[in-house]
Design a protein around this motif. Structure first.
Motif, mmCIF file in Angstrom:
data_model
loop_
_atom_site.group_PDB
_atom_site.id
_atom_site.type_symbol
_atom_site.label_atom_id
_atom_site.label_comp_id
_atom_site.label_asym_id
_atom_site.label_seq_id
_atom_site.Cartn_x
_atom_site.Cartn_y
_atom_site.Cartn_z
ATOM 1 N N GLN A 1 0.847 -1.193 0.000
ATOM 2 C CA GLN A 1 0.000 0.000 0.000
ATOM 3 C C GLN A 1 0.881 1.240 0.000
ATOM 4 O O GLN A 1 1.955 1.257 0.589
ATOM 5 C CB GLN A 1 -0.911 0.024 1.239
ATOM 6 C CG GLN A 1 -1.943 -1.072 1.263
ATOM 7 C CD GLN A 1 -2.887 -0.935 2.443
ATOM 8 O OE1 GLN A 1 -2.929 -1.786 3.333
ATOM 9 N NE2 GLN A 1 -3.679 0.139 2.443
ATOM 10 N N SER A 2 0.380 2.264 -0.675
ATOM 11 C CA SER A 2 1.114 3.538 -0.665
ATOM 12 C C SER A 2 0.132 4.700 -0.661
ATOM 13 O O SER A 2 -0.978 4.575 -1.194
ATOM 14 C CB SER A 2 2.041 3.619 -1.887
ATOM 15 O OG SER A 2 1.287 3.540 -3.090
ATOM 16 N N PRO A 3 0.515 5.824 -0.041
ATOM 17 C CA PRO A 3 1.708 5.961 0.796
ATOM 18 C C PRO A 3 1.519 5.255 2.137
ATOM 19 O O PRO A 3 0.406 4.836 2.464
ATOM 20 C CB PRO A 3 1.792 7.488 0.989
ATOM 21 C CG PRO A 3 0.359 7.933 0.957
ATOM 22 C CD PRO A 3 -0.322 7.036 -0.047
ATOM 23 N N SER A 4 2.565 5.146 2.906
ATOM 24 C CA SER A 4 2.419 4.521 4.223
ATOM 25 C C SER A 4 1.811 5.524 5.209
ATOM 26 O O SER A 4 1.082 5.133 6.117
ATOM 27 C CB SER A 4 3.766 4.016 4.737
ATOM 28 O OG SER A 4 4.716 5.058 4.726
ATOM 29 N N ASN A 5 2.121 6.781 5.002
ATOM 30 C CA ASN A 5 1.556 7.842 5.829
ATOM 31 C C ASN A 5 1.136 8.997 4.934
ATOM 32 O O ASN A 5 1.826 9.311 3.968
ATOM 33 C CB ASN A 5 2.598 8.385 6.817
ATOM 34 C CG ASN A 5 2.694 7.537 8.051
ATOM 35 O OD1 ASN A 5 1.827 7.567 8.904
ATOM 36 N ND2 ASN A 5 3.745 6.758 8.138
ATOM 37 N N LYS A 6 0.010 9.619 5.289
ATOM 38 C CA LYS A 6 -0.453 10.770 4.519
ATOM 39 C C LYS A 6 -1.067 11.770 5.490
ATOM 40 O O LYS A 6 -1.983 11.433 6.243
ATOM 41 C CB LYS A 6 -1.496 10.330 3.487
ATOM 42 C CG LYS A 6 -2.106 11.453 2.682
ATOM 43 C CD LYS A 6 -1.143 12.033 1.689
ATOM 44 C CE LYS A 6 -1.803 13.118 0.848
ATOM 45 N NZ LYS A 6 -0.822 13.734 -0.100
ATOM 46 N N VAL A 7 -0.536 12.979 5.458
ATOM 47 C CA VAL A 7 -1.117 14.060 6.241
ATOM 48 C C VAL A 7 -1.700 15.059 5.254
ATOM 49 O O VAL A 7 -1.022 15.482 4.319
ATOM 50 C CB VAL A 7 -0.067 14.753 7.139
ATOM 51 C CG1 VAL A 7 -0.723 15.875 7.941
ATOM 52 C CG2 VAL A 7 0.582 13.752 8.074
ATOM 53 N N ASP A 62 -1.720 -2.484 -3.986
ATOM 54 C CA ASP A 62 -1.259 -3.491 -4.942
ATOM 55 C C ASP A 62 -1.472 -4.863 -4.321
ATOM 56 O O ASP A 62 -0.780 -5.220 -3.363
ATOM 57 C CB ASP A 62 0.235 -3.316 -5.239
ATOM 58 C CG ASP A 62 0.489 -2.251 -6.265
ATOM 59 O OD1 ASP A 62 0.737 -1.108 -5.886
ATOM 60 O OD2 ASP A 62 0.420 -2.591 -7.461
ATOM 61 N N PRO A 63 -2.413 -5.638 -4.839
ATOM 62 C CA PRO A 63 -2.677 -6.944 -4.227
ATOM 63 C C PRO A 63 -1.606 -7.958 -4.595
ATOM 64 O O PRO A 63 -0.742 -7.699 -5.441
ATOM 65 C CB PRO A 63 -4.019 -7.334 -4.859
ATOM 66 C CG PRO A 63 -3.965 -6.700 -6.221
ATOM 67 C CD PRO A 63 -3.237 -5.389 -6.015
ATOM 68 N N ILE A 64 -1.675 -9.113 -3.974
ATOM 69 C CA ILE A 64 -0.801 -10.213 -4.336
ATOM 70 C C ILE A 64 -1.147 -10.656 -5.760
ATOM 71 O O ILE A 64 -2.334 -10.758 -6.111
ATOM 72 C CB ILE A 64 -0.959 -11.375 -3.337
ATOM 73 C CG1 ILE A 64 -0.441 -10.943 -1.958
ATOM 74 C CG2 ILE A 64 -0.229 -12.615 -3.827
ATOM 75 C CD1 ILE A 64 -0.724 -11.931 -0.849
ATOM 76 N N SER A 65 -0.119 -10.905 -6.544
ATOM 77 C CA SER A 65 -0.332 -11.290 -7.929
ATOM 78 C C SER A 65 -1.212 -12.534 -8.022
ATOM 79 O O SER A 65 -0.980 -13.528 -7.320
ATOM 80 C CB SER A 65 1.032 -11.578 -8.579
ATOM 81 O OG SER A 65 0.861 -11.995 -9.909
ATOM 82 N N GLY A 66 -2.234 -12.453 -8.868
ATOM 83 C CA GLY A 66 -3.119 -13.596 -9.053
ATOM 84 C C GLY A 66 -4.348 -13.577 -8.155
ATOM 85 O O GLY A 66 -5.270 -14.373 -8.342
ATOM 86 N N SER A 93 -5.780 -1.155 -6.974
ATOM 87 C CA SER A 93 -6.997 -0.432 -6.612
ATOM 88 C C SER A 93 -6.626 0.905 -5.987
ATOM 89 O O SER A 93 -5.590 1.034 -5.321
ATOM 90 C CB SER A 93 -7.828 -1.252 -5.627
ATOM 91 O OG SER A 93 -8.955 -0.521 -5.184
ATOM 92 N N THR A 94 -7.500 1.889 -6.213
ATOM 93 C CA THR A 94 -7.319 3.203 -5.621
ATOM 94 C C THR A 94 -8.559 3.576 -4.838
ATOM 95 O O THR A 94 -9.684 3.455 -5.353
ATOM 96 C CB THR A 94 -7.084 4.267 -6.719
ATOM 97 O OG1 THR A 94 -5.962 3.891 -7.507
ATOM 98 C CG2 THR A 94 -6.828 5.628 -6.097
ATOM 99 N N LEU A 95 -8.363 3.992 -3.616
ATOM 100 C CA LEU A 95 -9.452 4.501 -2.777
ATOM 101 C C LEU A 95 -9.289 6.017 -2.728
ATOM 102 O O LEU A 95 -8.214 6.515 -2.373
ATOM 103 C CB LEU A 95 -9.364 3.918 -1.364
ATOM 104 C CG LEU A 95 -10.401 4.412 -0.346
ATOM 105 C CD1 LEU A 95 -11.794 3.898 -0.704
ATOM 106 C CD2 LEU A 95 -10.032 3.960 1.066
ATOM 107 N N GLY A 119 -1.100 -1.047 5.480
ATOM 108 C CA GLY A 119 -1.984 0.077 5.783
ATOM 109 C C GLY A 119 -1.417 1.426 5.389
ATOM 110 O O GLY A 119 -0.200 1.602 5.225
ATOM 111 N N THR A 120 -2.317 2.379 5.199
ATOM 112 C CA THR A 120 -1.957 3.788 5.012
ATOM 113 C C THR A 120 -2.562 4.559 6.170
ATOM 114 O O THR A 120 -3.783 4.510 6.379
ATOM 115 C CB THR A 120 -2.521 4.358 3.690
ATOM 116 O OG1 THR A 120 -1.866 3.737 2.590
ATOM 117 C CG2 THR A 120 -2.307 5.875 3.623
ATOM 118 N N ARG A 121 -1.698 5.249 6.914
ATOM 119 C CA ARG A 121 -2.198 6.066 8.034
ATOM 120 C C ARG A 121 -2.540 7.447 7.499
ATOM 121 O O ARG A 121 -1.649 8.175 7.050
ATOM 122 C CB ARG A 121 -1.158 6.158 9.146
ATOM 123 C CG ARG A 121 -1.648 6.987 10.341
ATOM 124 C CD ARG A 121 -0.637 6.954 11.489
ATOM 125 N NE ARG A 121 -0.456 5.624 12.003
ATOM 126 C CZ ARG A 121 -1.249 5.035 12.894
ATOM 127 N NH1 ARG A 121 -2.301 5.693 13.363
ATOM 128 N NH2 ARG A 121 -0.983 3.815 13.329
#
Lengths: 116, 112
Positions: A6-12, A24-28, A75-77, A110-112
């Protein structure tokens, strides 16, 4: 192989701004899930994808939240006009499939998100 | 509606003592129940699931349909068991198949 990333790991971000969180899920893995982890609320389901379609969006808390998945992979949230109550850790998980047979869900780090 | 309840937010025991983390659920069908664990600064990971009926790291959990419970037990706690534990449910139909319903978690601390 690599796990869920997941990216970013932190976002303010400032209140009112839009943010995009990536998974980015596990391939497959064809199934992908978004959850939100906040103090006192535990883990809340947001949305899940089977392939590129989202059979269950029931957990999205408001129309400011949306998610997409393209190519059956990344995927993008997106959270528009962020509010302070959106501050949480956003977790992504993926599994080989979904449906009657349960496949283990593997979680990302996770992304905080902090909204000031 | 489906619901998972973990009544204890915090639980502390001494090393070597038995530990039981409580989980109750409400669901009208035949759910699958899971325990997930999150160690400090690590990812959430599956600990065990009721259909496997196995013991992982000394932990066991039995699904009691009459009491709608799935309590997690370990006879002798170890310091490395300190973590956040989540009970989760997966339904058996429709949209409940795809997602997990989580409890709010129990933070277990095992003192030396």
């Amino acid at each position: 192989g690599a796990g869920v990333s997941q990216s970013p790991s932190n976002k303010v971000t400032e209140k009112g701004k839009d943010v995009e969180l990536r998974c980015d899920p596990i391939s497959g893995h064809t199934a992908l899930y978004w959850y939100r982890q906040s103090l006192g609320q535990g883990l809340e389901f947001l949305i899940y994808f089977q392939g590129n379609s989202a059979p269950d969006k029931s957990g999205l808390p408001s129309d400011r939240f949306s998610a997409e998945r393209t190519g059956g992979s990344v995927s993008t949230l997106t959270i528009q006009r962020t509010q302070q109550e959106d501050s949480a850790v956003y977790l992504c998980a993926s599994s080989l499939g979904s449906g009657t047979a349960h496949y283990e869900q593997y979680f990302g780090p996770g992304t905080r998100l902090t909204v000031t | 509606a489906q619901r998972v309840t973990q009544p204890e937010k915090l639980l502390s025991v001494f090393k070597g003592a038995p530990v039981e983390l409580k989980c109750n659920y409400s669901y009208s069908g035949s759910p699958e129940l899971f325990w997930y664990v999150q160690y400090s600064r690590q990812r959430l990971q599956l600990l065990l699931r009721h259909i496997s009926r196995e013991s992982i790291k000394g932990f066991t959990a039995d699904l009691n349909k009459g009491e709608t419970s799935f309590h997690l037990k370990k006879p002798f706690a170890q310091e490395e068991d300190s973590a956040m534990y989540y009970c989760a449910l997966r339904g058996d139909r429709g949209s409940t198949l795809g997602r997990l319903y989580f409890g709010r978690g129990t933070q277990l601390t095992v003192w030396p």
